[in-house]
Structure formats: C-alpha cells, structure tokens
Design an enzyme around this catalytic site. Structure first.
Site, PDB file in Angstrom:
ATOM      1  N   LYS A  15       0.834  -1.217   0.000  1.00 61.28           N
ATOM      2  CA  LYS A  15       0.000   0.000   0.000  1.00 61.28           C
ATOM      3  C   LYS A  15       0.865   1.262   0.000  1.00 61.28           C
ATOM      4  O   LYS A  15       0.652   2.171  -0.801  1.00 61.28           O
ATOM      5  CB  LYS A  15      -0.930   0.025   1.235  1.00 61.28           C
ATOM      6  CG  LYS A  15      -1.884  -1.157   1.316  1.00 61.28           C
ATOM      7  CD  LYS A  15      -2.794  -1.071   2.531  1.00 61.28           C
ATOM      8  CE  LYS A  15      -2.099  -1.177   3.867  1.00 61.28           C
ATOM      9  NZ  LYS A  15      -1.407  -2.456   4.096  1.00 61.28           N
ATOM     10  N   ARG A  90      -9.790   1.180   8.177  1.00 58.53           N
ATOM     11  CA  ARG A  90      -9.459  -0.217   8.462  1.00 58.53           C
ATOM     12  C   ARG A  90     -10.577  -0.926   9.213  1.00 58.53           C
ATOM     13  O   ARG A  90     -10.432  -2.110   9.526  1.00 58.53           O
ATOM     14  CB  ARG A  90      -8.198  -0.273   9.318  1.00 58.53           C
ATOM     15  CG  ARG A  90      -6.904  -0.546   8.551  1.00 58.53           C
ATOM     16  CD  ARG A  90      -5.755  -0.417   9.526  1.00 58.53           C
ATOM     17  NE  ARG A  90      -4.616  -1.204   9.213  1.00 58.53           N
ATOM     18  CZ  ARG A  90      -3.492  -0.714   8.681  1.00 58.53           C
ATOM     19  NH1 ARG A  90      -3.394   0.547   8.355  1.00 58.53           N
ATOM     20  NH2 ARG A  90      -2.457  -1.510   8.493  1.00 58.53           N
ATOM     21  N   ARG A 129      11.505  -5.606   5.237  1.00 56.34           N
ATOM     22  CA  ARG A 129      11.219  -4.187   4.970  1.00 56.34           C
ATOM     23  C   ARG A 129      12.169  -3.269   5.752  1.00 56.34           C
ATOM     24  O   ARG A 129      12.463  -3.502   6.912  1.00 56.34           O
ATOM     25  CB  ARG A 129       9.772  -3.882   5.365  1.00 56.34           C
ATOM     26  CG  ARG A 129       9.432  -2.400   5.349  1.00 56.34           C
ATOM     27  CD  ARG A 129       7.951  -2.130   5.233  1.00 56.34           C
ATOM     28  NE  ARG A 129       7.187  -2.495   6.410  1.00 56.34           N
ATOM     29  CZ  ARG A 129       5.852  -2.384   6.489  1.00 56.34           C
ATOM     30  NH1 ARG A 129       5.159  -1.939   5.460  1.00 56.34           N
ATOM     31  NH2 ARG A 129       5.236  -2.748   7.584  1.00 56.34           N
ATOM     32  N   ARG A 162      10.996  -1.567  11.205  1.00 56.58           N
ATOM     33  CA  ARG A 162       9.892  -1.257  12.116  1.00 56.58           C
ATOM     34  C   ARG A 162       9.801  -2.308  13.205  1.00 56.58           C
ATOM     35  O   ARG A 162       9.920  -3.495  12.940  1.00 56.58           O
ATOM     36  CB  ARG A 162       8.586  -1.196  11.315  1.00 56.58           C
ATOM     37  CG  ARG A 162       8.407   0.143  10.632  1.00 56.58           C
ATOM     38  CD  ARG A 162       7.232   0.185   9.723  1.00 56.58           C
ATOM     39  NE  ARG A 162       6.012  -0.419  10.260  1.00 56.58           N
ATOM     40  CZ  ARG A 162       4.860  -0.441   9.608  1.00 56.58           C
ATOM     41  NH1 ARG A 162       4.784   0.087   8.411  1.00 56.58           N
ATOM     42  NH2 ARG A 162       3.791  -0.999  10.141  1.00 56.58           N
ATOM     43  N   ARG A 173      -1.209  -9.080  13.036  1.00 54.38           N
ATOM     44  CA  ARG A 173      -1.735  -8.013  12.169  1.00 54.38           C
ATOM     45  C   ARG A 173      -2.550  -8.599  11.018  1.00 54.38           C
ATOM     46  O   ARG A 173      -3.544  -8.031  10.590  1.00 54.38           O
ATOM     47  CB  ARG A 173      -0.585  -7.151  11.640  1.00 54.38           C
ATOM     48  CG  ARG A 173      -0.090  -6.164  12.701  1.00 54.38           C
ATOM     49  CD  ARG A 173       1.347  -5.731  12.474  1.00 54.38           C
ATOM     50  NE  ARG A 173       1.562  -5.006  11.264  1.00 54.38           N
ATOM     51  CZ  ARG A 173       2.732  -4.902  10.643  1.00 54.38           C
ATOM     52  NH1 ARG A 173       3.799  -5.503  11.151  1.00 54.38           N
ATOM     53  NH2 ARG A 173       2.848  -4.213   9.548  1.00 54.38           N
TER      54      ARG A 173
END
Ligand code: ADP
Ligand code: ADP
Length: 220
Positions: A15, A90, A129, A162, A173
C-alpha cells in the site's frame, strides 16, 4: 471536486509503496494513517504514546482517535484537491466516518484499490522491509534494495526496521486484517468502486495495472 482513492490490503501488500508512486503519477497527496502515527511516536505526543501500545501488539488503534487524526489531516489546505488514503479506513466504523467526512469536503470515494497478496509473500516482505527515518520511504532488502545499504536513496536518512515487523506481530496483524478490515471491501463492493489488483507482480507492474483501471477522471 476533490478526489479520494483508498488503498486497502493486508500488512505488507504494498500500500505505502504504491501510494507514493500513484501520488506522483496523479498529483495527489499521500495520507498514511500508519505514517501519521509514527510521526506522533517520534515526537512523543500524547496521541503517539497512546498509539504505541496498540501498534506494538499488532492491534488497531481505537477508532475515535484514528478518525480524529485523519479528519484533521484531510482538512488541511494541501489536501484540498483530494488524497490517496493508505491504511485508512481499516474498520467499518472508520469507513462510515470517512463517508461523512468526504461528503463535508465535497467529494466521495472515487476508487478502492484492493491489493491482493498471499500470506507467505507478506511475511517475506515485512521481515525484509526497511524504512527511512525522515520521510518513511520504503525499501526491501531483496525486492527493492537501496543503492547504499542502510541509507535512503531519496533523502539520505538512515533506514530502520519497524519494531512491529516481527514474524509474531505480522501474524497478529494479518489476523486483525481478516477480522476487521477485509469486511470493508464488501461495504465498498456494494458501491461498485472496488478495483482488485494482483499485488504479486513487480512493483512497477502493480502501479501500471492500477493506473490502467482507475476511472478516467482521476488520470492527470
Ligand atoms: P502496514 O504497513 O502493516 O499496513 P501501517 O503502517 O499502515 O501498517 O500501520 C501500522 C500500525 O498502525 C497498525 O498495525 C495499527 O496498529 C496502526 N494503524 C494504522 N492505521 C490504522 C487505522 N486506520 N486504524 C487503526 N490503527 C491503525
Ligand atoms: P504496506 O504499506 O501494505 O504494509 P509496503 O509498501 O510497506 O506495504 O511494502 C511492504 C514491503 O514489501 C516493503 O519492504 C516493500 O519494499 C516490499 N514490496 C512492496 N511491493 C512489492 C512488490 N510488488 N514486490 C515485492 N516487494 C514489494
């Protein structure tokens, strides 16, 4: 009339990556609820402190706080032409609040881009990431590496991982996504604005696929 495009998909679907590219192509503002929360965390605001415990557990930040934060952002002058919303809404409550807010702002949801990626690919993406400190530019150690390890190509700031990108938090998640966010797609499908995109293609190919099917009036 302001234009709003929503990007939805599980954590790691791409996203943020796509939002940045689409904003550039379409000249719209990028509004990421995750980035807004991380900005508050960095500045140690009250909102940041409240959000932190939820983010670290891989849970959603309560709706009232999240809606107020996004509302404030969309009312700012630089959002007058509209925005690409990444990671918001969300929950169904957030979607309904957004419908009301966009009506106040004189617009509506032009398109909801639903980025589809398998669970196996998501874990690989999130555990590899890297993000830049200054502006949240996104990299991947294997799929989208920076030119110089640990340094952002765009602004030269340090890259970090992160703290919620651990395998355990990612699983949580993903579960939260299935329970609370996936039902949203049905809400928007009934309005006929959903664009399904295969997110398991190269980054540029995903962008091209989205631009190809966006309603004509949102092209530059
Ligand atoms: P991802 O890149 O995994 O999709 P984000 O950066 O969008 O994650 O969000 C990180 C975390 O911030 C989420 O796990 C959640 O705790 C919180 N968050 C972000 N957006 C929202 C939202 N719209 N509602 C509630 N919590 C949110
Ligand atoms: P989200 O905002 O949905 O959580 P990101 O845009 O942060 O997703 O992407 C998650 C990770 O996957 C990042 O490391 C990013 O570089 C990488 N990534 C994004 N899109 C792709 C793609 N199409 N193929 C491979 N890796 C990707």
């Amino acid at each position: 009339m302001p234009r709003y495009i929503l990007l939805v998909g599980p954590p790691g679907a791409g996203k943020g990556t796509q939002a940045k590219r689409l904003c550039q192509a379409l000249g719209l503002l990028h509004v990421s609820s995750g980035d807004l929360f991380r900005e508050h965390l960095k500045n140690q605001t009250e909102l940041g402190k409240l959000a932190q415990s939820h983010i670290d557990r891989g849970e959603l930040v309560p709706d009232d706080v999240t809606i107020a934060m996004v509302r404030e952002r969309l009312q700012q002058e630089d959002a007058a032409a509209g925005a690409i919303l990444d990671g918001f809404p969300r929950t169904l409550a957030q979607a309904k609040a957004l419908d009301g807010l966009l009506e106040e702002l004189g617009g509506g949801v032009d398109a909801v881009v639903n980025i589809q990626v398998s669970m196996t690919a998501l874990v690989r993406r999130l555990t590899g990431r890297w993000m830049c400190r200054q502006a949240g530019h996104i990299y991947h150690q294997e799929f989208n590496p920076p030119r110089k390890p640990g340094v952002c190509d765009i602004d030269g700031s340090e890259l970090y991982r992160r703290s919620d990108d651990t395998e355990q938090t990612v699983a949580k998640r993903f579960q939260v996504y299935l329970e609370q966010t996936a039902p949203l797609i049905k809400h928007y499908r009934s309005k006929g604005v959903v664009i399904d995109v295969n997110g398991e293609q190269k980054i540029g190919a995903v962008t091209a696929a989205v631009l190809d099917v966006l309603p004509g009036d949102v092209s530059p």
